[in-house]
Design an enzyme around this catalytic site. Structure first.
Site, PDB file in Angstrom:
ATOM      1  N   ASN A  38     -10.936  18.183 -22.724  1.00  0.00           N
ATOM      2  CA  ASN A  38     -11.741  18.666 -23.846  1.00  0.00           C
ATOM      3  C   ASN A  38     -12.671  19.800 -23.415  1.00  0.00           C
ATOM      4  O   ASN A  38     -13.587  20.163 -24.140  1.00  0.00           O
ATOM      5  CB  ASN A  38     -12.559  17.513 -24.455  1.00  0.00           C
ATOM      6  CG  ASN A  38     -13.530  16.899 -23.456  1.00  0.00           C
ATOM      7  OD1 ASN A  38     -13.577  17.306 -22.287  1.00  0.00           O
ATOM      8  ND2 ASN A  38     -14.291  15.917 -23.898  1.00  0.00           N
TER       9      ASN A  38
ATOM     10  N   ASP B  20     -21.366  14.691 -10.421  1.00  0.00           N
ATOM     11  CA  ASP B  20     -21.620  13.615 -11.378  1.00  0.00           C
ATOM     12  C   ASP B  20     -21.351  12.242 -10.794  1.00  0.00           C
ATOM     13  O   ASP B  20     -20.774  12.101  -9.708  1.00  0.00           O
ATOM     14  CB  ASP B  20     -20.786  13.832 -12.655  1.00  0.00           C
ATOM     15  CG  ASP B  20     -19.332  14.203 -12.354  1.00  0.00           C
ATOM     16  OD1 ASP B  20     -18.882  14.011 -11.210  1.00  0.00           O
ATOM     17  OD2 ASP B  20     -18.645  14.681 -13.271  1.00  0.00           O
TER      18      ASP B  20
ATOM     19  N   HIS C 110     -14.652  19.737 -20.694  1.00  0.00           N
ATOM     20  CA  HIS C 110     -15.874  19.376 -19.972  1.00  0.00           C
ATOM     21  C   HIS C 110     -15.808  19.835 -18.526  1.00  0.00           C
ATOM     22  O   HIS C 110     -14.744  19.943 -17.931  1.00  0.00           O
ATOM     23  CB  HIS C 110     -16.212  17.882 -20.110  1.00  0.00           C
ATOM     24  CG  HIS C 110     -15.381  16.926 -19.334  1.00  0.00           C
ATOM     25  ND1 HIS C 110     -14.809  15.803 -19.901  1.00  0.00           N
ATOM     26  CD2 HIS C 110     -15.038  16.867 -18.033  1.00  0.00           C
ATOM     27  CE1 HIS C 110     -14.158  15.127 -18.979  1.00  0.00           C
ATOM     28  NE2 HIS C 110     -14.282  15.748 -17.833  1.00  0.00           N
TER      29      HIS C 110
ATOM     30  N   GLU D  98     -20.099  17.241 -21.683  1.00  0.00           N
ATOM     31  CA  GLU D  98     -19.146  17.064 -22.773  1.00  0.00           C
ATOM     32  C   GLU D  98     -19.411  18.076 -23.897  1.00  0.00           C
ATOM     33  O   GLU D  98     -20.504  18.643 -23.980  1.00  0.00           O
ATOM     34  CB  GLU D  98     -19.276  15.647 -23.342  1.00  0.00           C
ATOM     35  CG  GLU D  98     -18.956  14.527 -22.342  1.00  0.00           C
ATOM     36  CD  GLU D  98     -17.455  14.315 -22.132  1.00  0.00           C
ATOM     37  OE1 GLU D  98     -16.666  15.260 -22.320  1.00  0.00           O
ATOM     38  OE2 GLU D  98     -17.077  13.188 -21.771  1.00  0.00           O
TER      39      GLU D  98
HETATM   40  C1  GLP Z   1     -13.664  13.840 -14.657  1.00  0.00           C
HETATM   41  C2  GLP Z   1     -14.732  14.539 -13.816  1.00  0.00           C
HETATM   42  C3  GLP Z   1     -14.590  16.035 -13.849  1.00  0.00           C
HETATM   43  C4  GLP Z   1     -13.152  16.434 -13.657  1.00  0.00           C
HETATM   44  C5  GLP Z   1     -12.319  15.891 -14.779  1.00  0.00           C
HETATM   45  C6  GLP Z   1     -10.854  16.294 -14.710  1.00  0.00           C
HETATM   46  O1  GLP Z   1     -14.051  13.545 -15.930  1.00  0.00           O
HETATM   47  N1  GLP Z   1     -16.063  14.172 -14.194  1.00  0.00           N
HETATM   48  O2  GLP Z   1     -15.433  16.620 -12.859  1.00  0.00           O
HETATM   49  O3  GLP Z   1     -13.028  17.842 -13.597  1.00  0.00           O
HETATM   50  O4  GLP Z   1     -12.404  14.486 -14.730  1.00  0.00           O
HETATM   51  O5  GLP Z   1     -10.185  15.452 -13.850  1.00  0.00           O
HETATM   52  P1  GLP Z   1      -8.733  15.666 -13.293  1.00  0.00           P
HETATM   53  O6  GLP Z   1      -8.884  16.646 -12.177  1.00  0.00           O
HETATM   54  O7  GLP Z   1      -8.323  14.317 -12.796  1.00  0.00           O
HETATM   55  O8  GLP Z   1      -7.901  16.170 -14.395  1.00  0.00           O
END
Ligand code: GLP
Length: 241
Positions: free
Chosen positions: A136, A67, A138, A143
């Protein structure tokens, strides 16, 4: 679905790096689906260490990231393109031409989405997709929704995601409200999927996603149906099970 338990973030990162390393050694021209966020930083550092010790060769690897924020170009230090260069690509022998991330500045939304899906197809699909999980549920930026999105698409970030990700920005208003993300179909078509989860703040969603019903309200739950899905999580992230 396979769940590997780790003591802490460091051990989780080591187990994930072992799986990625084996993939690269067994198939040097692997297509790796990569993720951003705090979760994979330790894994990427271990891959860098192994490259420096001469144990890994990325020269034939191809990568596709999940992304990118809409509106940020790849020189912005908040962009995922910048994150990937800083935390991995600039420190290994991967050819930058073989690294792919959706373009956050392509104003042609449909064109960018179909370009990215065609690119994944042209690479022959993803051999191993690395994922984190949002609070959440995702994955990438898929989402919670009423249905599972298929291919790459542009989404409006959920409020919970804006709140979770504002820590990376100077102020909340700076968090982009939209992002491009690979779709659930792209992720589910990967040969193998590896998720990493660390810390107590992930405990409730790990339980909901992998021990609750499969529903687009919890996008990660669909991974219960993937043929080769491994979750590597530390004890804190598994503490609600
Ligand atoms: C972001 C990314 C995700 C990631 C998520 C969790 O929103 N788009 O790909 O898995 O955050 O991030 P973290 O690993 O910092 O908890």
């Amino acid at each position: 679905m396979r769940i590997l338990s780790a003591k802490d973030y460091e051990q989780m990162s080591r187990k994930a790096a072992d799986i990625l390393s084996a993939q690269i050694i067994l198939k040097p021209d692997s297509v790796l689906g990569l993720a951003t966020g705090s979760s994979p930083v330790g894994t990427y550092q271990l891959l860098i260490d192994r490259y420096r010790r001469g144990e890994l060769d990325f020269s034939r690897c191809r990568t596709v990231n999940l992304d990118e924020y809409v509106g940020l170009d790849d020189s912005s230090d908040q962009s995922y393109a910048y994150f990937m260069r800083k935390n991995l690509f600039d420190q290994i022998n991967i050819d930058p031409a073989n690294t792919h991330i959706p373009s956050g500045i392509n104003p042609d939304t449909d064109g960018e989405c179909s370009r990215y899906d065609a690119l994944i197809r042209s690479l022959g699909g993803i051999d191993l997709q690395l994922l984190g999980i949002g609070n959440n549920g995702h994955i990438g930026f898929n989402e919670p929704d009423d249905c599972f999105a298929k291919g790459t698409h542009q989404i409006r970030l959920a409020e919970a995601t804006i709140q979770a990700n504002k820590r990376f920005f100077a102020k909340e208003e700076d968090v982009p409200r939209f992002a491009y993300t690979m779709g659930i179909r792209d992720i589910m078509q990967a040969g193998r999927v590896l998720m990493i989860a660390s810390g107590a703040r992930k405990a409730a969603i790990v339980k909901e996603a992998f021990f609750g019903p499969v529903t687009p309200r919890v996008p990660a739950s669909i991974l219960q149906l993937h043929k080769d899905f491994t979750l590597v999580a530390d004890e804190a992230a598994l503490s609600a099970l």
